[in-house]
Design a protein around this motif. Structure first.
Motif, PDB file in Angstrom:
ATOM      1  N   GLY A 454      28.825   3.912  24.304  1.00 41.25           N
ATOM      2  CA  GLY A 454      27.569   4.121  23.669  1.00 41.25           C
ATOM      3  C   GLY A 454      26.881   3.176  22.887  1.00 41.25           C
ATOM      4  N   ASP A 474      33.247  -3.485  30.476  1.00 40.09           N
ATOM      5  CA  ASP A 474      34.252  -2.347  29.990  1.00 40.09           C
ATOM      6  C   ASP A 474      35.574  -2.351  30.904  1.00 40.09           C
ATOM      7  OD1 ASP A 474      32.982  -0.067  28.260  1.00 40.09           O
ATOM      8  OD2 ASP A 474      34.934   0.166  29.067  1.00 40.09           O
ATOM      9  N   ASP A 476      36.543   0.560  31.440  1.00 39.16           N
ATOM     10  CA  ASP A 476      36.509   2.035  32.244  1.00 39.16           C
ATOM     11  C   ASP A 476      35.747   1.797  33.543  1.00 39.16           C
ATOM     12  OD1 ASP A 476      35.549   4.632  32.830  1.00 39.16           O
ATOM     13  OD2 ASP A 476      35.731   5.346  30.647  1.00 39.16           O
ATOM     14  N   LEU A 501      36.412  -5.950  32.152  1.00 38.30           N
ATOM     15  CA  LEU A 501      37.125  -6.816  31.131  1.00 38.30           C
ATOM     16  C   LEU A 501      37.851  -5.910  30.142  1.00 38.30           C
ATOM     17  CD1 LEU A 501      35.243  -9.309  28.724  1.00 38.30           C
ATOM     18  CD2 LEU A 501      37.273  -8.044  28.102  1.00 38.30           C
ATOM     19  N   GLY A 531      36.261  -0.555  21.719  1.00 40.19           N
ATOM     20  CA  GLY A 531      37.116   0.068  20.695  1.00 40.19           C
ATOM     21  C   GLY A 531      37.494   1.599  21.092  1.00 40.19           C
ATOM     22  N   ILE A 552      43.517  -3.385  20.576  1.00 46.46           N
ATOM     23  CA  ILE A 552      42.078  -3.383  21.094  1.00 46.46           C
ATOM     24  C   ILE A 552      41.441  -3.985  19.935  1.00 46.46           C
ATOM     25  CG2 ILE A 552      40.189  -1.889  21.633  1.00 46.46           C
ATOM     26  CD1 ILE A 552      42.465   0.000  23.096  1.00 46.46           C
ATOM     27  N   ILE A 580      31.271  -5.507  15.778  1.00 50.95           N
ATOM     28  CA  ILE A 580      30.915  -4.059  15.333  1.00 50.95           C
ATOM     29  C   ILE A 580      32.009  -3.471  14.769  1.00 50.95           C
ATOM     30  CG2 ILE A 580      30.069  -1.877  16.157  1.00 50.95           C
ATOM     31  CD1 ILE A 580      28.325  -4.518  16.665  1.00 50.95           C
ATOM     32  N   VAL A 581      32.367  -3.377  13.395  1.00 50.07           N
ATOM     33  CA  VAL A 581      33.406  -3.052  12.773  1.00 50.07           C
ATOM     34  C   VAL A 581      33.044  -1.611  12.370  1.00 50.07           C
ATOM     35  CG1 VAL A 581      35.013  -3.522  10.896  1.00 50.07           C
ATOM     36  CG2 VAL A 581      33.836  -5.243  12.108  1.00 50.07           C
ATOM     37  N   TYR A 595      43.501   2.925  12.226  1.00 48.79           N
ATOM     38  CA  TYR A 595      42.244   2.604  12.561  1.00 48.79           C
ATOM     39  C   TYR A 595      41.616   1.711  11.554  1.00 48.79           C
ATOM     40  CZ  TYR A 595      37.333   3.223  14.195  1.00 48.79           C
ATOM     41  OH  TYR A 595      35.760   2.893  14.624  1.00 48.79           O
ATOM     42  N   PRO A 625      28.546   0.301  11.415  1.00 47.40           N
ATOM     43  CA  PRO A 625      28.068   1.388  11.715  1.00 47.40           C
ATOM     44  C   PRO A 625      28.749   2.664  11.149  1.00 47.40           C
ATOM     45  CG  PRO A 625      29.033   0.591  13.682  1.00 47.40           C
ATOM     46  CD  PRO A 625      29.510  -0.211  12.650  1.00 47.40           C
ATOM     47  N   ALA A 627      29.587   7.021  11.823  1.00 41.23           N
ATOM     48  CA  ALA A 627      29.164   8.206  12.375  1.00 41.23           C
ATOM     49  C   ALA A 627      27.825   8.229  13.689  1.00 41.23           C
ATOM     50  CB  ALA A 627      28.590   9.123  11.331  1.00 41.23           C
ATOM     51  N   ASP A 631      26.359   9.749  22.463  1.00 41.61           N
ATOM     52  CA  ASP A 631      26.992   8.780  23.574  1.00 41.61           C
ATOM     53  C   ASP A 631      27.960   8.464  23.393  1.00 41.61           C
ATOM     54  OD1 ASP A 631      26.422   8.207  26.324  1.00 41.61           O
ATOM     55  OD2 ASP A 631      25.060   6.268  25.722  1.00 41.61           O
TER      56      ASP A 631
HETATM   57  N1  LIG Z   1      30.430   5.722  16.900  1.00 39.49           N
HETATM   58  C1  LIG Z   1      30.755   5.736  15.613  1.00 39.49           C
HETATM   59  O1  LIG Z   1      30.538   6.461  14.851  1.00 39.49           O
HETATM   60  C2  LIG Z   1      31.267   4.353  15.254  1.00 39.49           C
HETATM   61  C3  LIG Z   1      31.354   3.911  13.732  1.00 39.49           C
HETATM   62  C4  LIG Z   1      31.816   2.990  13.452  1.00 39.49           C
HETATM   63  C5  LIG Z   1      32.296   1.991  14.350  1.00 39.49           C
HETATM   64  N2  LIG Z   1      32.233   2.137  15.519  1.00 39.49           N
HETATM   65  C6  LIG Z   1      32.562   1.229  16.460  1.00 39.49           C
HETATM   66  O2  LIG Z   1      31.763   0.962  17.628  1.00 39.49           O
HETATM   67  C7  LIG Z   1      32.274   0.514  18.758  1.00 39.49           C
HETATM   68  C8  LIG Z   1      31.781   1.123  19.936  1.00 39.49           C
HETATM   69  O3  LIG Z   1      32.199   2.467  19.703  1.00 39.49           O
HETATM   70  P1  LIG Z   1      31.211   3.760  20.363  1.00 39.49           P
HETATM   71  O4  LIG Z   1      30.730   4.726  19.558  1.00 39.49           O
HETATM   72  O5  LIG Z   1      30.255   3.005  21.337  1.00 39.49           O
HETATM   73  O6  LIG Z   1      32.358   4.308  21.419  1.00 39.49           O
HETATM   74  P2  LIG Z   1      32.474   4.226  22.963  1.00 39.49           P
HETATM   75  O7  LIG Z   1      33.708   5.064  23.314  1.00 39.49           O
HETATM   76  O8  LIG Z   1      31.280   5.072  23.285  1.00 39.49           O
HETATM   77  O9  LIG Z   1      32.616   2.989  23.367  1.00 39.49           O
HETATM   78  C9  LIG Z   1      33.531   2.058  23.351  1.00 39.49           C
HETATM   79  C10 LIG Z   1      33.932   1.376  24.545  1.00 39.49           C
HETATM   80  O10 LIG Z   1      34.927   0.498  24.409  1.00 39.49           O
HETATM   81  C11 LIG Z   1      35.700   0.529  25.732  1.00 39.49           C
HETATM   82  N3  LIG Z   1      36.965   0.149  25.585  1.00 39.49           N
HETATM   83  C12 LIG Z   1      38.157   0.905  25.017  1.00 39.49           C
HETATM   84  N4  LIG Z   1      38.977   0.005  24.939  1.00 39.49           N
HETATM   85  C13 LIG Z   1      38.642  -1.012  25.742  1.00 39.49           C
HETATM   86  C14 LIG Z   1      39.457  -2.129  26.169  1.00 39.49           C
HETATM   87  N5  LIG Z   1      40.730  -2.251  25.819  1.00 39.49           N
HETATM   88  N6  LIG Z   1      38.686  -3.102  26.784  1.00 39.49           N
HETATM   89  C15 LIG Z   1      37.616  -2.908  26.984  1.00 39.49           C
HETATM   90  N7  LIG Z   1      36.890  -1.942  26.604  1.00 39.49           N
HETATM   91  C16 LIG Z   1      37.160  -0.948  25.984  1.00 39.49           C
HETATM   92  C17 LIG Z   1      35.563   2.149  25.910  1.00 39.49           C
HETATM   93  O11 LIG Z   1      35.991   2.347  27.328  1.00 39.49           O
HETATM   94  C18 LIG Z   1      34.184   2.487  25.827  1.00 39.49           C
HETATM   95  O12 LIG Z   1      33.194   2.398  26.788  1.00 39.49           O
HETATM   96  C19 LIG Z   1      33.861   0.686  18.375  1.00 39.49           C
HETATM   97  O13 LIG Z   1      34.682  -0.559  17.972  1.00 39.49           O
HETATM   98  C20 LIG Z   1      33.915   1.661  17.533  1.00 39.49           C
HETATM   99  O14 LIG Z   1      35.155   1.555  16.521  1.00 39.49           O
HETATM  100  C21 LIG Z   1      31.784   3.301  16.138  1.00 39.49           C
END
Ligand SMILES: NC(=O)c1ccc[n+]([C@@H]2O[C@H](COP(=O)([O-])OP(=O)(O)OC[C@H]3O[C@@H](n4cnc5c(N)ncnc54)[C@H](O)[C@@H]3O)[C@@H](O)[C@H]2O)c1
Ligand SMILES: [Zn+2]
Length: 705
Positions: A454, A474, A476, A501, A531, A552, A580-581, A595, A625, A627, A631
């Motif tokens: 997302g 990714d 995935d 990757l 992540g 990861i 992106i923490v 986490y 970021p 919440a 996506d």
């Molecule tokens: N969504 C939130 O609320 C939020 C808040 C704070 C931080 N974050 C951080 O933002 C980042 C992105 O999160 P998101 O919400 O888009 O989640 P998401 O799951 O949609 O995207 C994360 C992507 O990372 C990929 N991934 C997982 N393990 C992997 C690996 N070993 N190697 C490569 N890719 C890998 C997943 O397949 C996924 O497509 C993360 O680091 C998350 O911790 C998210």
């Protein structure tokens, strides 16, 4: 209608049924024919050549029929020509221009006068070649830059060969810069030889024609086929192609490996003034040339057809490297490359100084566009990927021209002064000035981990929208395939590259960065976004959960930053790492031991890296970021249930719960996080490193102290 002939060196694409749909519509047939010609790069290079037809049209003021010429306007490519790419001009007015023409030293002023001849007010700007089509009296005309014809046109005995090969049915006009005067020369050639079916333009290309669109098409194909057959029969006849092979190529894998190791440093040198994007090609045609005995003789001569050197610069830089050299010895590599680039720049400024006129535009970037590495391949660098790729195509055209010319006679390049007069032509300069301003991230290469996810995908898209080229990746596969599809549709093939990757696997990291570098030349911005999340009470958290999160989030960020910084240092152009923490790096909540602490480790690692990499002008900044539910795969899984449980609410209640918890009562979207990333790299924050930018709608507990 003539029967379709067999062609070997050109593609015969005319389809009776398609053409029949244009019956009586000469302009439609012109466009159809142009698209067919432009579809075969052996017939003309990208953007090269132009076509025309002359038809009777009603004058909008009087209603009486008058002759109008439709001709490809300035810019654009024949392969994709549409009506909007044509200029339509009154023939009587164009011919009347001859009366006020003041002579060759004033010919550039005629270009502005073409505008007074415009019939269709929707016309594209008339090109410099307009007069070339207007003064020849034929209904349909093709002007192309086929390698096979230019090989003859650029051969020392080009005129004699043309005369003999075509039994006098193709005329010859010596090299002259395209313009009004060349139009008059073409007409004079026809007047002297009224039976000819075409004209060869020395060092430049071919004119052919016919009474109908089809006749012109066939005439063009036949003439080019005959040129190509003649060349083919002569390859290796008196001496081996390019004097024979001097060195062998490395294997395809070794070539790619060498390119990946070398390109960042090359990119650093050519980006002295403007950040360039690279392209690597190691086709058989390129290898045959760069591995040959004649490379040393031919490369410095430069290219012939103006289209070629406008795209490739007057000559390439042959790198002073041997395929067997260890390119990982950075210092010794710099010792070899630095003087080579300095030498090239000196050569280019000397050329500029020698050839410049009083009113010439200022010298442009003196760095090479084409770089040749014998045994390995060709590198091209330009302001964006498409331009770099097309420069490589043009140099490949130039190689074919040299090959052909050398097989039948001796290759000649344009005299330097003629080349300069084209390169620094005031009309060419005006074209450059009209180009749209580059976007903020034009020339930047970005790799965002987890960019099928997302937030990562939103960041990659934002970077692409702002002009960067991106490597999306990714672990995935399924998600990556659909992201790749989306990028292809939204940005086109030149804007991105993609590949698997896994941030926990050094082997995939190596491959992904290698693919990025070979595709674009290096990397400027690395975004650690991959992540996962696991939310569990302390007693349920397993060691495996802990290791997975740390692998990861923390080790992943470490490995990617390490690899990115290695490439950035080679480029010597600075760079950016964005991590992106999460709010969770700063705020402690329940059920989040692994986490949250991993996010805190990511944050501190960012600061440590900022402290260490500042000397290389590599900045490391953090976006936190909170919440971002839309996506997100993270939010689709157990995490959401875990968080909901932790707060004592349902999963459905989460978005509203999080929004209400913020000072601004805002729902946070992936695009908001992407905008924050752009803020760090878009140009306004260039003096900031080690910073944290919260994108969470305002969470007081997460304020950075
Ligand atoms: N969504 C939130 O609320 C939020 C808040 C704070 C931080 N974050 C951080 O933002 C980042 C992105 O999160 P998101 O919400 O888009 O989640 P998401 O799951 O949609 O995207 C994360 C992507 O990372 C990929 N991934 C997982 N393990 C992997 C690996 N070993 N190697 C490569 N890719 C890998 C997943 O397949 C996924 O497509 C993360 O680091 C998350 O911790 C998210
Ligand atoms: Zn031309």
């Amino acid at each position: 209608m003539a029967v379709a002939k067999q062609f070997k060196h050109v593609s015969y694409l005319w389809d009776e049924n398609t053409a029949a749909a244009f019956k009586g519509d000469e302009v439609g047939l012109l466009i159809y024919r142009s698209n067919l010609l432009g579809a075969d790069l052996r017939l003309t290079n990208y953007g090269g050549g132009n076509t025309s037809c002359k038809v009777q049209m009603p004058d909008p003021l009087t209603g009486t029929k008058t002759e109008v010429m439709y001709v490809k306007g300035s810019g654009g490519d024949l392969g994709t020509l549409k009506k909007s790419g044509l200029a339509a001009l009154y023939m009587d007015r164009l011919l009347a221009l001859k009366k006020i023409y003041r002579g060759i030293e004033h010919e550039d002023e005629m270009v502005a006068l073409f505008n007074h001849c415009i019939y269709d007010l929707q016309s594209k700007a008339p090109s410099i070649d307009t007069a070339l089509h207007a003064f020849l009296p034929f209904k349909h005309i093709d002007h192309l830059h086929p390698d096979a014809a230019i090989a003859i046109a650029a051969a020392r005995d080009g005129e004699k060969i043309t005369q003999e090969l075509f039994n006098g049915s193709i005329g010859w006009v010596e090299w002259q810069r395209p313009g009004f005067d060349l139009g008059l020369k073409l007409k004079a050639c026809l007047d002297e030889n009224p039976k000819i079916r075409g004209i060869m333009l020395g060092s430049h290309g071919l004119f052919t024609w016919g009474d109908t669109a089809y006749e012109s098409y066939i005439n063009t194909l036949e003439v080019i086929e005959q040129c190509a057959t003649y060349l083919e029969n002569n390859f290796g006849k008196t001496r081996p192609v390019f004097g024979g092979r001097k060195i062998n190529s490395l294997s395809p894998e070794e070539r790619k490996e060498k390119a990946a190791v070398l390109m960042p440093m090359l990119r650093g040198y050519v980006s002295e003034h403007n950040r360039m994007i690279g392209h690597f090609s190691d086709s058989d045609a390129v290898l045959e040339f760069i591995n040959s005995r004649d490379l040393e003789k031919l490369a410095p001569m430069g290219t012939s057809c103006p289209d070629h050197f406008l795209r490739t610069k007057i000559s390439p830089l042959v790198l002073p490297l041997a395929a067997a050299d260890d390119l990982n010895l950075i210092d010794s590599l710099r010792d070899k490359l630095k003087p080579a680039f300095e030498g090239y720049r000196k050569m280019y400024s000397a050329y500029y100084e020698q050839c410049k006129h009083a009113d010439s535009p200022a010298m442009r970037d003196p760095n090479p566009v084409i770089l040749l590495f014998p045994g390995v391949g060709m590198f091209s660098f330009a302001k964006d990927k498409a331009t770099a790729r097309i420069a490589a195509e043009f140099y490949t055209n130039a190689i074919q021209v040299m090959k052909g010319a050398e097989a039948i006679s001796a290759y000649t390049s344009l005299p330097r002064q003629e080349a300069f007069n084209i390169e620094y032509w005031l009309l060419e300069e005006a074209k450059l000035q009209r180009m749209p301003k580059p976007k903020p991230l034009t020339g930047r290469i970005v790799l965002v981990t987890g960019s099928a996810g997302g937030i990562g995908k939103a960041i990659a898209k934002k970077m692409a929208q702002e002009g960067a080229v991106v490597f999306i990746n990714d672990n995935d596969e399924g998600r990556l395939a659909s992201a790749t599809q989306e990028f292809r549709q939204q940005f086109g093939k030149d804007a991105f590259e993609s590949g698997i990757l896994d941030v926990t696997s050094n082997a995939t990291i190596h491959h992904a960065f290698q693919k990025t570098v070979v595709a674009f030349g290096g990397v400027d911005i690395v975004v650690n976004c991959a992540g996962i999340s696991i939310s569990k009470p302390l007693e349920e958290h397993t060691e495996a959960d802990w290791d997975k999160l740390y692998d990861i989030l923390v080790k992943g960020q470490f490995l990617i930053t390490q690899k990115g910084a290695e490439i950035m240092r080679k480029q010597n152009l600075g760079g950016d790492v964005l991590n992106i923490v999460s709010k969770n790096a700063l705020v402690s909540g329940p059920n989040n031991a692994a986490y949250g602490s991993a996010k805190a480790a990511q944050l501190h690692l960012s600061r440590l890296n900022a402290a260490e990499l500042g000397k290389d002008h590599i900045r490391v900044n953090v976006v936190n970021p909170d919440a971002v539910i839309s996506d997100s795969k993270i939010w689709a899984g157990e995490w959401a249930a875990g968080r909901a449980k932790a707060y004592g609410i349902t999963v459905e209640e989460l978005p509203a719960y999080y929004a209400k918890r913020t000072l601004l009562n805002e729902v946070i979207l992936p695009e908001d996080v992407a905008n924050a990333c752009f803020a760090f790299v878009g140009g306004l924050l260039n003096k900031s490193t080690g910073n944290v930018l919260n994108v969470d709608g305002g969470v007081a507990a997460a304020f950075v102290r």
